[in-house]
Write an enzyme that holds these catalytic residues in place. Structure first.
Site, PDB file in Angstrom:
ATOM      1  N   ARG A 406      37.327  39.638  42.293  1.00 32.36           N
ATOM      2  CA  ARG A 406      36.314  40.009  41.298  1.00 32.36           C
ATOM      3  C   ARG A 406      36.783  40.283  39.970  1.00 32.36           C
ATOM      4  NH1 ARG A 406      31.069  41.132  43.276  1.00 32.36           N
ATOM      5  NH2 ARG A 406      31.873  41.569  45.104  1.00 32.36           N
ATOM      6  N   HIS A 436      43.376  38.237  50.752  1.00 34.96           N
ATOM      7  CA  HIS A 436      43.677  39.337  49.932  1.00 34.96           C
ATOM      8  C   HIS A 436      45.039  39.979  50.285  1.00 34.96           C
ATOM      9  CE1 HIS A 436      43.162  43.775  49.312  1.00 34.96           C
ATOM     10  NE2 HIS A 436      42.767  43.373  48.018  1.00 34.96           N
ATOM     11  N   TYR A 470      50.027  51.862  39.932  1.00 36.23           N
ATOM     12  CA  TYR A 470      49.155  52.260  41.163  1.00 36.23           C
ATOM     13  C   TYR A 470      50.295  52.597  41.963  1.00 36.23           C
ATOM     14  CZ  TYR A 470      45.042  49.517  39.999  1.00 36.23           C
ATOM     15  OH  TYR A 470      43.961  48.737  39.336  1.00 36.23           O
ATOM     16  N   ARG A 566      41.157  57.763  49.376  1.00 34.34           N
ATOM     17  CA  ARG A 566      41.205  57.890  48.181  1.00 34.34           C
ATOM     18  C   ARG A 566      39.482  57.889  47.415  1.00 34.34           C
ATOM     19  NH1 ARG A 566      42.676  52.869  44.971  1.00 34.34           N
ATOM     20  NH2 ARG A 566      40.423  52.715  45.018  1.00 34.34           N
TER      21      ARG A 566
END
Length: 733
Positions: A406, A436, A470, A566
Site C-alpha cells: 500500500r 510480505h 526502524y 507497538r
C-alpha cells in the site's frame, strides 16, 4: 463466559479505537519536552501522516461497509455504523490536540530558538521583495485559477492536494458570488525558507504566498473571503483479490482510481467563510462530521520539511554510528563468515549495510550462481535493486515483487519494469495473497565444487533508508535446513508449489497460524502440569481473534504473558479470571518498533522465533509470511538479553495498556495504583518508585558502541533467568 473459554464482545477492544490510541502516543512524543525540539515537530508530522492513511483507508473502509448495509458487529460488539459514529468524534478531538500542540507548544518554543514560521504581514521589506520575486518566477507559472460557473465545472481535486478556495464577486456585475479554486503546486515545498540573518531560520507557508497574490489571478473580481482546504479521498483499494491477465496493469489502474476516489474528509481553516464550507460540502457530498475546521496550517504532515530543512543539529537527536560486522581473522568474505556461524543483526543498532553487502557480494562474486529475493518496500535509489540488476547479466536472478504494498505500488511497478528490462525474472507471488515475507536466497559454488546456499531472513523491508530508524532483526545463515526451506518458499511464490510443512519455518497462510496456536497451547499445557510456562511476543499489532482466545486461555491456566505491542491491540489485559496474567506494553520513541519476536518458555526449554508477521488476521491468512526458529543457544540468549530484556525494563518510552483500553506511562505508578484491584498481577516492575530509569532505545545505542564505557545490560526478570539449551522437543507445525 470466559471461564470455559468462550469470550464475548466485552473481552475485546476495538481495533480502530486502539489504533487511534497508538497515534495519541505518537502525539505525546510531540508534546514531550524531554525530546529535542525539532524531533517533536517530526513526531507531530508523523501523527498527521499516520492519520491521513487511517482516514483514507480505515475510515473509508468503514464508510463503505455502512453504505453497503453491513450491520455485522465486530469482535467488540459494535456495528460499522456505531464504530464510525464514535470514531468521528474521537478523530475531531485528536485533531484539535494536534493543532494545540503546534500552536501552543511548538511555535513558541521554535521562536525561542530563532526558528520562525511567519505570516506575510510580519515580513521585513527585503523578505517581502524576495517573496514577490519567488511568486512571480516560481509559483504563478504553475497556477491554474478556476472560477466555478456553468462553463467552468468544479475542478477535480486530487487526493490530499492542498487548495485555496475563494469567494468571489465580479466588480462590475451585480451581487452574485462565485467560488474560485486554486491548487497549490505539489512541485514546490510547502514551507518556503526566507533569506535571514545568521543564526535565524525563517519560513512562510506556500499557500499564504498564493493567497497574498490572489488578485493577480482573479482580475476583475473582488475577493470576499479565502480559505485553504484539503480533501482526503478513499484509498481503500483491493477490497477483493482480482485475478487479472496482467497484474501490473491491474495495480496501475487501481493507483489512478485512488487519486479520484470518493471524498472522505475535508480539512479547512477554522475561520473559513460558511458559504465556502457549504459549497465545498455540497460539491464533495460530505456530511458535517467529515469536515475538520483546523486552527493552523492545513496538512501538518508537511512539517517534515521544517524538520529536514532547518540546519539545527542541536535541536535534533544526536547522530549515531551503527555497529558494523567485521570479518574475523581467517574469513576472507562475508560468505565464509556466515558459513562459520549464523549472524543475528539488530537494526538500526547494527548497520543494515551488512545486508546490503550480502546482496552486493552475491552480485559480484563469480562463484554465486543464482539470487532469489522478495521485495515488498524498498528505497527510491535502492543499492539492493541496483545489485540485482547488475547481477542479471551474469547469473540467474529471480525477484518476487509485491505490487500491492500500500502506497508503494507506483514505486514497485517502476522497480519491476527496471528489473525485467535488465533480464531479471520478476514474479508477483500468489494470486490473492500479498507477499510480505522478507527473504533472500543465494546459491554459491564453493571451493570443493559443492553448491551451498545462504539465506537472509528478516522482520523488515529491504529498505536501507527506513532501516536507519526502524527497529528490525536480520538472520544471515547457511544452515542447510533453513536454506532448503527458504528454497521451498520461493517455489511456492513462483510456481504455487505448496507443501504441508516448511520445517523449520512456519509459512502463512499454510501453517503459521496453526503453529502459533499450537505453541501457545503448549504453554497452556505446561502451566496446567505445573511446569515453567511463559510467553513473550513483540509485534506491531495484535488483533487476530483466535490468537487472543488462545492467550486468554493460557492466562487462565497460569501462563505469564508479556506482550510488547507497538500499535493496535484488541486484547483486554488485567481482567480477573480471564487475562490477569497478561501485561501489554507499547514502546514509542526515537525509532519505530517494527521487529517481531516470539519467546515460549516451553517448560524451561525456551524457544525463540522471529518473523515478518504480526498477530493479525490479514498477516496470518491473507499474506505470505515467514516465521523462523532460532535454534542457536547464543542467538536465543542474544535476543533475550539484548532485545527483550531492555524493552521489559524500559521506563521512559513505555506505555502500559489498562483493561479499559487506555494507556499510561510505565513510570506513572499512581495511575496504575488506581487500578490495583484489577491489575495487581500485571503492574509493571518499571513503575516502582525505586526502579532504574531506562530508555531502551537510547540504552541500546550506547550498548552497541565500540567503547570501554558500554553500560551493563539490565537484569532479566526472574521468570526469564533460565538456562537456554538446544530444544529436544520438535517445534509445533
Amino acid at each position: 463466559m470466559s471461564q470455559n473459554g468462550i469470550f464475548g464482545p466485552r473481552h475485546f477492544l476495538n481495533r480502530h479505537f486502539s489504533w487511534l490510541q497508538f497515534n495519541q502516543r505518537v502525539l505525546e512524543e510531540a508534546n514531550d519536552s524531554s525530546n529535542p525540539l525539532l524531533e517533536r515537530v517530526k513526531f507531530l508530522a508523523i501523527s498527521a501522516s499516520n492519520l491521513d492513511e487511517f482516514v483514507e483507508v480505515r475510515v473509508a473502509g468503514l464508510m463503505q461497509q455502512v453504505e453497503h448495509g453491513n450491520r455485522e458487529p465486530g469482535p467488540d460488539g459494535r456495528t460499522p455504523q456505531e464504530v464510525l459514529s464514535e470514531l468521528s468524534e474521537r478523530i475531531q478531538t485528536f485533531v484539535r490536540a494536534q493543532y494545540d500542540c503546534w500552536r501552543d507548544e511548538l511555535v513558541p518554543k521554535l521562536a525561542e530558538e530563532s526558528v520562525r514560521v511567519l505570516a506575510l504581514t510580519e515580513l521585513r521589506p527585503s523578505a517581502r521583495e524576495y517573496i514577490e520575486n519567488f511568486y512571480a518566477k516560481s509559483v504563478e507559472p504553475l497556477l491554474t485559477p478556476v472560477t466555478v460557473d456553468p462553463a467552468h465545472p468544479f475542478p477535480h481535486v486530487l487526493n490530499k492536494a492542498l487548495c485555496l478556495a475563494f469567494l468571489l464577486r465580479r466588480k462590475r456585475k451585480g451581487s452574485h458570488t462565485y467560488l474560485g479554486v486554486v491548487t497549490v503546486p505539489r512541485a514546490l515545498p510547502r514551507l518556503v525558507r526566507l533569506p535571514s540573518a545568521e543564526g535565524t531560520v525563517e519560513y512562510v507557508f506556500l499557500h499564504d504566498i498564493v493567497h497574498a497574490f490572489a488578485e493577480r489571478l482573479y482580475h476583475g473580481y473582488e475577493i470576499l473571503s479565502a480559505a485553504a482546504f484539503r480533501v482526503t479521498r478513499n484509498s481503500n483499494l483491493y477490497l477483493e483479490a482480482e485475478e487479472s491477465r496482467d497484474v501490473m496493469d491491474s495495480v496501475d489502474t487501481q493507483i489512478h482510481r485512488r487519486r479520484r476516489g470518493a471524498a472522505v474528509r475535508l480539512e479547512i481553516e477554522a475561520g473559513a467563510n460558511q458559504e465556502i464550507i457549504e459549497r465545498l460540502e455540497a460539491n464533495f457530498a460530505l456530511a458535517p462530521w467529515q469536515v475538520f475546521r483546523v486552527n493552523g496550517p492545513i496538512n501538518l504532515s508537511r512539517l517534515f520539511h521544517l524538520y529536514e530543512e532547518t540546519p539545527r543539529p542541536d535541536l535534533k537527536y544526536k547522530a549515531f554510528t551503527a555497529r558494523e560486522v567485521a570479518l574475523k581473522p581467517g574469513a576472507s568474505s562475508l560468505f565464509e563468515l556466515i558459513r562459520r556461524r549464523d549472524l543475528l543483526l539488530h537494526h538500526p543498532y547494527d548497520s543494515y549495510s551488512t545486508v546490503v553487502r550480502f546482496i552486493e557480494s552475491a552480485a559480484q562474486d563469480p562463484s554465486v550462481l543464482s539470487i532469489k529475493q522478495t521485495l515488498y518496500r524498498t528505497s527510491e535509489n535502492s543499492p539492493i535493486v541496483r545489485a540485482l540488476i547488475d547481477a542479471a547479466a551474469r547469473k540467474e536472478v529471480a525477484v518476487v515483487v509485491e505490487l500491492k504494498a500500500r502506497f508503494d505500488e507506483a514505486s514497485n511497478i517502476r522497480w519491476a519494469r527496471n528489473l525485467q528490462e535488465a533480464g531479471v525474472q520478476v514474479y508477483y507471488g500468489v494470486v490473492g495473497l500479498k507477499t510480505h515475507c522478507k527473504l533472500a536466497l543465494i546459491a554459491r559454488r564453493e571451493a570443493d565444487e559443492q553448491i551451498r546456499r545462504y539465506a537472509h531472513l528478516g522482520t523488515g523491508n529491504y529498505n536501507p533508508t527506513t532501516a536507519r530508524f526502524y527497529t528490525d532483526l536480520s538472520l544471515l545463515t547457511s544452515d542447510a535446513r533453513i536454506t532448503s526451506a527458504v528454497h521451498h518458499v520461493f517455489n511456492y511464490l513462483t510456481a504455487y508449489s505448496e507443501r504441508s510443512s516448511y520445517h523449520p519455518l512456519f509459512v502463512a497462510p499454510v501453517n503459521l497460524g496453526k503453529s502459533c496456536l499450537s505453541l501457545i497451547e503448549r504453554e497452556t499445557a505446561h502451566a496446567r502440569k505445573g511446569r515453567p510456562a511463559f510467553l513473550i511476543a513483540k509485534v506491531n499489532a495484535l488483533q487476530d481473534e483466535k490468537t487472543i482466545h488462545a492467550l486468554y486461555e493460557a492466562s487462565q491456566a497460569g501462563v505469564r504473558i508479556e506482550l510488547i505491542v507497538r500499535g493496535a491491540c484488541a486484547l483486554r489485559p488485567g481482567v480477573r479470571g480471564m487475562s490477569s496474567k497478561i501485561r501489554v506494553r507499547s514502546v514509542v520513541g526515537r525509532f519505530l518498533e517494527h521487529s517481531r519476536v516470539f519467546v515460549f518458555g516451553n517448560g524451561g526449554n525456551a524457544e525463540v522465533y522471529l518473523g515478518s508477521a504480526d498477530w493479525m488476521h490479514r498477516n496470518i491468512y491473507e499474506r505470505v509470511e515467514v516465521m523462523f526458529h532460532l535454534k542457536s543457544e547464543a542467538l536465543r540468549d542474544q535476543i533475550l538479553r539484548e532485545v527483550i530484556g531492555p524493552y521489559l525494563a524500559d521506563t521512559e518510552k513505555t506505555r502500559v495498556l489498562l483493561q479499559d483500553g487506555t494507556y499510561v506511562r510505565a513510570r506513572e505508578s499512581n495511575a496504575i495504583s488506581r487500578n490495583r484491584h484489577h491489575l495487581s498481577a500485571s503492574r509493571p516492575n518499571a513503575s516502582r518508585s525505586n526502579a532504574r530509569r531506562l530508555n531502551a532505545q537510547e540504552f541500546l545505542l550506547d550498548f552497541t558502541k565500540a567503547s570501554d564505557l558500554i553500560p551493563p545490560l539490565p537484569p532479566l526478570p526472574a521468570f526469564l533467568k533460565i538456562r537456554l539449551r538446544d530444544a529436544g522437543a520438535k517445534p509445533a507445525h
